[in-house]
Write an enzyme that holds these catalytic residues in place. Structure first.
Site, mmCIF file in Angstrom:
data_model
loop_
_atom_site.group_PDB
_atom_site.id
_atom_site.type_symbol
_atom_site.label_atom_id
_atom_site.label_comp_id
_atom_site.label_asym_id
_atom_site.label_seq_id
_atom_site.Cartn_x
_atom_site.Cartn_y
_atom_site.Cartn_z
ATOM 1 N N ARG A 230 0.723 -1.107 -0.169
ATOM 2 C CA ARG A 230 0.092 0.041 0.224
ATOM 3 C C ARG A 230 0.921 1.213 -0.031
ATOM 4 O O ARG A 230 1.910 1.131 0.671
ATOM 5 C CB ARG A 230 -1.058 0.041 1.221
ATOM 6 N N GLU A 259 -4.722 7.123 -6.162
ATOM 7 C CA GLU A 259 -4.579 6.130 -7.370
ATOM 8 C C GLU A 259 -6.039 6.728 -8.202
ATOM 9 O O GLU A 259 -7.037 6.672 -7.657
ATOM 10 C CB GLU A 259 -4.655 4.664 -7.017
ATOM 11 N N HIS A 278 -0.759 -0.669 -9.816
ATOM 12 C CA HIS A 278 -1.928 -1.422 -9.075
ATOM 13 C C HIS A 278 -2.448 -2.769 -9.711
ATOM 14 O O HIS A 278 -3.507 -2.854 -9.453
ATOM 15 C CB HIS A 278 -2.846 -0.630 -8.335
#
Length: 304
Positions: A230, A259, A278
């Protein structure tokens, strides 16, 4: 109890339909991966179960979902998208899915480590612009990798790194013993001795900002940093400063504070950063594991 997959992308949506059994609780698949939080109440209607992949669920929005009792979050990082404690006060339980993509995420960490060590992304980009850029790489065989967090993903990363001839150090919040090929050390020792530091922690109130400016200063000069966990685990400003100074030689990042990453973000301007969107967990095998686990959560919820 009806469930709604709030933000299904085509792959996960199709899997949910194909893997669902006839006797499973009713499931509505909303093929709208970019749904906005304010649209969620209308999509859910009176459904008791919400499957959420990556959509933010602020508490004030959840309060508008009158039938909602359970959120099945498709992963482990629910805190990046919602506040489980506040939802619990509304009578809404948040269910996480662990372990579904351990191998996939570890393989991405491993790939980012190698790409960073060899500056592959930078050379690729320069060659596409007509510049024959040759850069020296780092030979990782014989080097030390430090794993911050040793759950399922950390264990898979250890297996891969040991197989590549690296020395593996690890730090974990709860003590681990008797793991062959892994030496557990205190965090300062790990930071000082590791040529590569790879993050594998869950994000919570205790781990937010774990890799602080102070801890970044304690890292071995010229270290490679890998983060597929993260973004909020790291003090981003301190990381960027260390990348600019060369204290961190290169970072391989799959996760970020915001994001999608804003187009003007400082990380996009740095030549010694390799980025992925991601996507570490996105393999067919991990996706099937994920949806099967979500279906099993719905079955248990419906069974009471």
């Amino acid at each position: 109890m009806r469930a709604v997959f709030v933000d299904a992308n085509p792959t996960l949506g199709d899997l949910a339909k194909s893997l669902r059994r006839p006797d499973d609780p009713p499931l509505t698949v909303n093929h709208q991966p970019d749904i906005k939080p304010e649209q969620v109440p209308a999509v859910l209607g009176d459904a008791a179960i919400a499957w959420i992949d990556h959509t933010y669920l602020p508490t004030d929005i959840a309060r508008q979902c009158k039938g909602l009792k359970h959120v099945v979050f498709l992963g482990t990082g629910a805190r990046s998208y919602m506040n489980p404690e506040e939802l619990a006060e509304l009578g809404i339980s948040v269910h996480l899915i662990k372990g579904y993509g351990d191998t996939a995420v570890a393989e991405c960490s491993f790939a980012l480590m190698w790409a960073a060590a060899k500056s592959l992304a930078r050379m690729d980009g320069e060659m596409r612009r007509g510049n024959w850029l040759r850069m020296d790489g780092v030979q990782l065989t014989g080097k030390t990798v430090g794993l911050i967090g040793y759950g399922g993903i950390g264990a898979e990363m250890a297996r891969l790194c040991a197989g590549a001839g690296m020395k593996v150090l690890a730090w974990n919040r709860s003590a681990k013993q008797g793991v062959s090929g892994v030496q557990f050390v205190d965090i300062d020792t790990l930071l000082a001795q590791s040529h590569v530091v790879s993050l594998h922690l869950l994000l919570n109130d205790e781990t937010r900002g774990f890799l602080s400016a102070e801890r970044i200063r304690k890292m071995r000069p010229g270290v490679i940093l890998v983060n597929t966990a993260r973004g909020a685990l790291v003090d981003e400003a301190a990381m960027i400063a260390a990348l600019k100074s060369g204290h961190i030689a290169h970072a391989g990042l799959d996760v970020f504070h915001v994001e999608p990453v804003p187009a003007d973000h400082e990380l996009l301007k740095l030549p010694n950063v390799t980025l992925s969107a991601h996507s570490a967990f996105r393999t067919p095998e991990a996706s099937e594991n994920l949806i099967n686990a979500a279906l099993e959560h719905s079955r248990r919820i419906a069974a009471g």
